[in-house]
Design a protein around this motif. Structure first.
Motif, mmCIF file in Angstrom:
data_model
loop_
_atom_site.group_PDB
_atom_site.id
_atom_site.type_symbol
_atom_site.label_atom_id
_atom_site.label_comp_id
_atom_site.label_asym_id
_atom_site.label_seq_id
_atom_site.Cartn_x
_atom_site.Cartn_y
_atom_site.Cartn_z
ATOM 1 N N GLU A 22 0.811 -1.203 0.000
ATOM 2 C CA GLU A 22 0.000 0.000 0.000
ATOM 3 C C GLU A 22 0.850 1.261 0.000
ATOM 4 O OE1 GLU A 22 -3.308 -0.188 -0.277
ATOM 5 O OE2 GLU A 22 -3.032 -2.342 -0.409
ATOM 6 N N SER A 23 2.084 1.159 0.468
ATOM 7 C CA SER A 23 2.924 2.337 0.626
ATOM 8 C C SER A 23 3.475 2.813 -0.706
ATOM 9 C CB SER A 23 4.083 2.018 1.555
ATOM 10 O OG SER A 23 4.999 3.077 1.569
ATOM 11 N N ASP A 24 3.539 4.114 -0.888
ATOM 12 C CA ASP A 24 4.134 4.693 -2.087
ATOM 13 C C ASP A 24 5.595 5.056 -1.863
ATOM 14 O OD1 ASP A 24 1.751 4.477 -3.409
ATOM 15 O OD2 ASP A 24 1.123 6.522 -2.946
ATOM 16 N N SER A 25 6.103 4.899 -0.647
ATOM 17 C CA SER A 25 7.475 5.281 -0.358
ATOM 18 C C SER A 25 8.419 4.110 -0.625
ATOM 19 C CB SER A 25 7.598 5.732 1.095
ATOM 20 O OG SER A 25 7.292 4.653 1.949
ATOM 21 N N VAL A 26 9.691 4.428 -0.804
ATOM 22 C CA VAL A 26 10.693 3.398 -1.002
ATOM 23 C C VAL A 26 10.837 2.618 0.296
ATOM 24 C CG1 VAL A 26 13.134 2.985 -1.484
ATOM 25 C CG2 VAL A 26 11.892 4.717 -2.770
ATOM 26 N N GLN A 27 10.900 1.310 0.187
ATOM 27 C CA GLN A 27 10.942 0.428 1.344
ATOM 28 C C GLN A 27 12.337 0.371 1.963
ATOM 29 O OE1 GLN A 27 7.988 -1.129 2.361
ATOM 30 N NE2 GLN A 27 7.140 0.220 0.822
ATOM 31 N N ALA A 28 12.360 0.000 3.239
ATOM 32 C CA ALA A 28 13.633 -0.226 3.927
ATOM 33 C C ALA A 28 14.387 -1.320 3.195
ATOM 34 C CB ALA A 28 13.379 -0.611 5.368
ATOM 35 N N GLY A 29 15.710 -1.248 3.212
ATOM 36 C CA GLY A 29 16.502 -2.257 2.524
ATOM 37 C C GLY A 29 16.716 -1.943 1.059
ATOM 38 N N SER A 30 16.358 -0.756 0.646
ATOM 39 C CA SER A 30 16.580 -0.355 -0.729
ATOM 40 C C SER A 30 18.065 -0.154 -0.972
ATOM 41 C CB SER A 30 15.828 0.945 -1.028
ATOM 42 O OG SER A 30 14.438 0.736 -0.904
ATOM 43 N N ILE A 31 18.453 -0.249 -2.236
ATOM 44 C CA ILE A 31 19.859 -0.109 -2.597
ATOM 45 C C ILE A 31 20.031 0.993 -3.640
ATOM 46 C CG2 ILE A 31 20.364 -2.544 -2.102
ATOM 47 C CD1 ILE A 31 20.382 -2.926 -5.237
ATOM 48 N N PRO A 32 21.229 1.565 -3.719
ATOM 49 C CA PRO A 32 21.489 2.533 -4.792
ATOM 50 C C PRO A 32 21.748 1.794 -6.106
ATOM 51 C CG PRO A 32 23.391 2.351 -3.352
ATOM 52 C CD PRO A 32 22.325 1.478 -2.759
ATOM 53 N N LEU A 33 21.282 2.369 -7.173
ATOM 54 C CA LEU A 33 21.481 1.837 -8.519
ATOM 55 C C LEU A 33 21.841 3.014 -9.409
ATOM 56 C CD1 LEU A 33 19.464 -0.731 -10.460
ATOM 57 C CD2 LEU A 33 19.585 1.586 -11.396
ATOM 58 N N THR A 34 22.833 2.832 -10.270
ATOM 59 C CA THR A 34 23.317 3.910 -11.125
ATOM 60 C C THR A 34 23.087 3.565 -12.589
ATOM 61 O OG1 THR A 34 25.026 4.445 -9.512
ATOM 62 C CG2 THR A 34 25.353 5.276 -11.747
ATOM 63 N N ILE A 35 22.585 4.528 -13.333
ATOM 64 C CA ILE A 35 22.474 4.403 -14.783
ATOM 65 C C ILE A 35 23.379 5.463 -15.387
ATOM 66 C CG2 ILE A 35 20.980 4.501 -16.806
ATOM 67 C CD1 ILE A 35 18.656 3.642 -15.037
ATOM 68 N N LYS A 36 24.423 5.000 -16.071
ATOM 69 C CA LYS A 36 25.388 5.909 -16.684
ATOM 70 C C LYS A 36 25.080 6.015 -18.175
ATOM 71 C CE LYS A 36 30.355 6.826 -17.015
ATOM 72 N NZ LYS A 36 30.200 8.243 -16.880
ATOM 73 N N ALA A 37 24.545 7.167 -18.545
ATOM 74 C CA ALA A 37 24.278 7.469 -19.946
ATOM 75 C C ALA A 37 25.499 8.200 -20.498
ATOM 76 C CB ALA A 37 23.023 8.325 -20.048
ATOM 77 N N GLU A 142 19.258 2.710 -24.778
ATOM 78 C CA GLU A 142 20.014 1.466 -24.795
ATOM 79 C C GLU A 142 21.533 1.662 -24.781
ATOM 80 O OE1 GLU A 142 17.255 2.035 -26.484
ATOM 81 O OE2 GLU A 142 15.907 0.385 -25.966
ATOM 82 N N SER A 143 22.009 2.884 -24.907
ATOM 83 C CA SER A 143 23.447 3.131 -24.845
ATOM 84 C C SER A 143 23.948 3.261 -23.400
ATOM 85 C CB SER A 143 23.817 4.394 -25.630
ATOM 86 O OG SER A 143 23.288 5.548 -24.995
ATOM 87 N N ALA A 144 23.045 3.324 -22.435
ATOM 88 C CA ALA A 144 23.407 3.476 -21.026
ATOM 89 C C ALA A 144 23.857 2.160 -20.418
ATOM 90 C CB ALA A 144 22.226 4.048 -20.246
ATOM 91 N N VAL A 145 24.518 2.247 -19.271
ATOM 92 C CA VAL A 145 24.968 1.070 -18.521
ATOM 93 C C VAL A 145 24.435 1.178 -17.097
ATOM 94 C CG1 VAL A 145 26.982 -0.181 -17.649
ATOM 95 C CG2 VAL A 145 27.043 0.835 -19.934
ATOM 96 N N VAL A 146 23.936 0.056 -16.579
ATOM 97 C CA VAL A 146 23.313 0.021 -15.256
ATOM 98 C C VAL A 146 24.215 -0.756 -14.299
ATOM 99 C CG1 VAL A 146 21.250 -0.638 -13.959
ATOM 100 C CG2 VAL A 146 21.055 -0.006 -16.380
ATOM 101 N N THR A 147 24.463 -0.193 -13.119
ATOM 102 C CA THR A 147 25.263 -0.884 -12.103
ATOM 103 C C THR A 147 24.591 -0.753 -10.743
ATOM 104 O OG1 THR A 147 26.623 1.084 -11.686
ATOM 105 C CG2 THR A 147 27.473 -0.522 -13.274
ATOM 106 N N TRP A 148 24.783 -1.776 -9.907
ATOM 107 C CA TRP A 148 24.315 -1.767 -8.536
ATOM 108 C C TRP A 148 25.137 -2.793 -7.772
ATOM 109 C CZ3 TRP A 148 21.846 -4.254 -12.488
ATOM 110 C CH2 TRP A 148 21.612 -5.612 -12.340
#
Length: 151
Positions: A22-37, A142-148
């Motif tokens: 039900e919550s719209d907020s980010v949950q505890a235990g979330s992680i950072p994720l980077t998209i490098k365009a 599609e030229s971006a790279v995703v890391t986490w």
């Protein structure tokens, strides 16, 4: 027979798109994720759907996502991925990510509550769901790279 087996395999591999709760907020235990365009780097804070149950629930019943939020669906090994929007109330951008972090495909602004499968173009190791329109707004393609780091 082959078509039937393909259909069964598709349904069994179908981690339902969307995120429950039900919550719209980010949950505890979330992680950072980077998209490098090529021109810019974007950092998101995402929930991780690790278990089959979490992946089946996904973003179902959410009415919004934080601007820099989302959900990551990592897989144990690369595979073709197929998601649907059953019980997902908001449009999503689905970013299909290969094992090397490159983007296989981006399905933009998927239609809420649509039962039509949204599929990867090839084998992927994860799928990232962001609020619909995020990829276009930030110039992510599609030229971006995703890391986490989920360790």
């Amino acid at each position: 027979m082959r078509a039937w087996m393909t259909a069964v395999a598709l349904v069994m591999a179908l981690p339902v798109a969307g995120c429950g709760g039900e919550s719209d907020s980010v949950q505890a235990g979330s992680i950072p994720l980077t998209i490098k365009a090529p021109d810019k780097t974007h950092v998101f804070t995402v929930e991780v759907a690790r278990t089959p149950e979490e992946q089946a629930k996904g973003l179902m019943f959410r009415t919004s996502l934080p601007e820099n939020g989302g959900m990551l669906f990592p897989f144990e090994k690369p595979r073709f991925a197929s998601f649907w929007m059953k019980n997902t109330l908001i449009p999503l951008d689905m970013v299909f990510i290969r094992a090397d972090g490159s983007i296989d495909r981006i399905a933009e602004n998927t239609i809420p509550e649509n039962l039509e499968p949204v599929v990867s173009g090839g084998e992927v190791s994860a799928v990232l769901e962001l609020a619909g329109g995020t990829a276009a707004k930030l110039g992510i393609d599609e030229s971006a790279v995703v890391t986490w780091n989920d360790k």
